[in-house]
Design an enzyme around this catalytic site. Structure first.
Site, PDB file in Angstrom:
ATOM      1  N   ASP A  91       0.879  -1.162   0.000  1.00  0.00           N
ATOM      2  CA  ASP A  91       0.000   0.000   0.000  1.00  0.00           C
ATOM      3  C   ASP A  91       0.920   1.216   0.000  1.00  0.00           C
ATOM      4  OD1 ASP A  91      -2.380   1.529   0.187  1.00  0.00           O
ATOM      5  OD2 ASP A  91      -2.056   1.748   2.343  1.00  0.00           O
ATOM      6  N   GLU A  95      -1.038  -1.242  -4.941  1.00  0.00           N
ATOM      7  CA  GLU A  95      -2.257  -0.472  -5.194  1.00  0.00           C
ATOM      8  C   GLU A  95      -2.033   0.475  -6.362  1.00  0.00           C
ATOM      9  OE1 GLU A  95      -4.192   3.039  -2.839  1.00  0.00           O
ATOM     10  OE2 GLU A  95      -4.890   1.157  -1.954  1.00  0.00           O
ATOM     11  N   ASP A 110      -2.760   1.252   6.872  1.00  0.00           N
ATOM     12  CA  ASP A 110      -1.906   0.980   5.705  1.00  0.00           C
ATOM     13  C   ASP A 110      -1.452  -0.485   5.700  1.00  0.00           C
ATOM     14  OD1 ASP A 110      -1.277   4.012   4.871  1.00  0.00           O
ATOM     15  OD2 ASP A 110      -1.091   3.791   7.041  1.00  0.00           O
TER      16      ASP A 110
END
Length: 194
Positions: free
Chosen positions: A7, A68, A141
Site C-alpha cells: 500500500d 495499489e 496501511d
C-alpha cells in the site's frame, strides 16, 4: 502462492505478506509499515522506502508483488507521493524478476468485503477474519497491504484463465490473408496519349 502486498505511501508504506491459494484458508506471514520522516528530502525518503521493501523481499521471497494502483485524488501532493512510492515498489520487484500486479482500491475492497465502497474499518475487519488474526493490523496501511495480497491471490487464477482463453482464441481464429497491393501503373501525363 506467496504475495507481498504494498500500500504505497511516502510517510507510511504498508507491507503485508500472505500465502495461500484461492478457495483455501490463507496465512499471513508478515505485516508492517515502512516509515519515512516527513521533514526528510524526497530522495532520502524514496531510498528509505526502497530499503524497506528490499528487506521484505529478501526475508519473504514472494512469487508476486501486488501494488495499489494510483488513482486521481484532489490532493496532487498526496497522489504524487503515492505514485513515487508505488514506482519504487514496482522497481524493486521488477529488478528481481518478480511479476507485479496493480489493483485499484475498489477492486481490493470488492474482493475482500464484497463492496467496492467499503470503508477502512470494514476492510480491516474482513482482513482480520480472513487471516484469522486476533485484532485488525494497525495502522490501516498495514491492513490495506494485506488486503492487496489477498485480492491478488483470489483474482490471479481467474485473470490467468481469462488471459489463456484469449490467447487460445487468438491462436484459433482464422487469419485472413493480406491481399498484396498491385503495383501502380505509370500514369499518362495530361495531353499526351498513353
Amino acid at each position: 502462492m506467496r504475495v507481498l502486498g504494498v500500500d504505497p505511501g511516502l510517510t507510511r508504506c504498508g507491507i503485508g505478506v500472505v500465502e495461500g491459494v484461492a478457495g483455501r484458508p490463507l496465512t499471513m506471514l508478515g505485516v508492517g509499515v515502512v516509515r519515512t520522516p516527513a521533514d526528510a528530502g524526497l530522495g532520502h525518503r524514496l531510498v528509505a522506502v526502497e530499503r524497506g521493501i528490499e528487506q521484505w523481499l529478501d526475508e519473504h521471497r514472494p512469487e508476486y508483488v501486488a501494488v495499489e494502483r494510483v488513482f486521481s485524488q484532489h490532493n496532487v501532493r498526496t497522489v504524487m507521493g503515492t505514485a513515487q512510492a508505488s514506482a519504487v515498489a514496482i522497481l524493486c520487484a521488477s529488478r528481481r524478476g518478480i511479476p507485479v500486479a496493480l489493483h485499484t482500491p475498489s477492486e481490493v475492497k470488492a474482493a475482500v468485503t464484497g463492496s467496492g465502497r467499503a470503508d477502512k474499518a470494514q476492510v480491516g475487519a474482513m482482513v482480520t477474519r480472513l487471516l484469522r488474526l486476533a485484532a485488525p493490523p494497525k495502522p490501516a496501511d498495514a491492513a490495506d497491504a494485506l488486503a492487496l495480497a489477498i485480492c491478488h491471490i483470489w483474482r490471479a487464477p481467474a485473470k490467468n484463465r481469462l488471459q489463456e482463453a484469449a490467447a487460445l482464441h487468438a491462436a484459433r481464429a482464422p487469419r485472413t490473408p493480406r491481399t498484396p497491393t498491385a503495383p501502380h501503373a505509370p500514369h499518362a501525363s495530361k495531353g499526351r496519349p498513353a
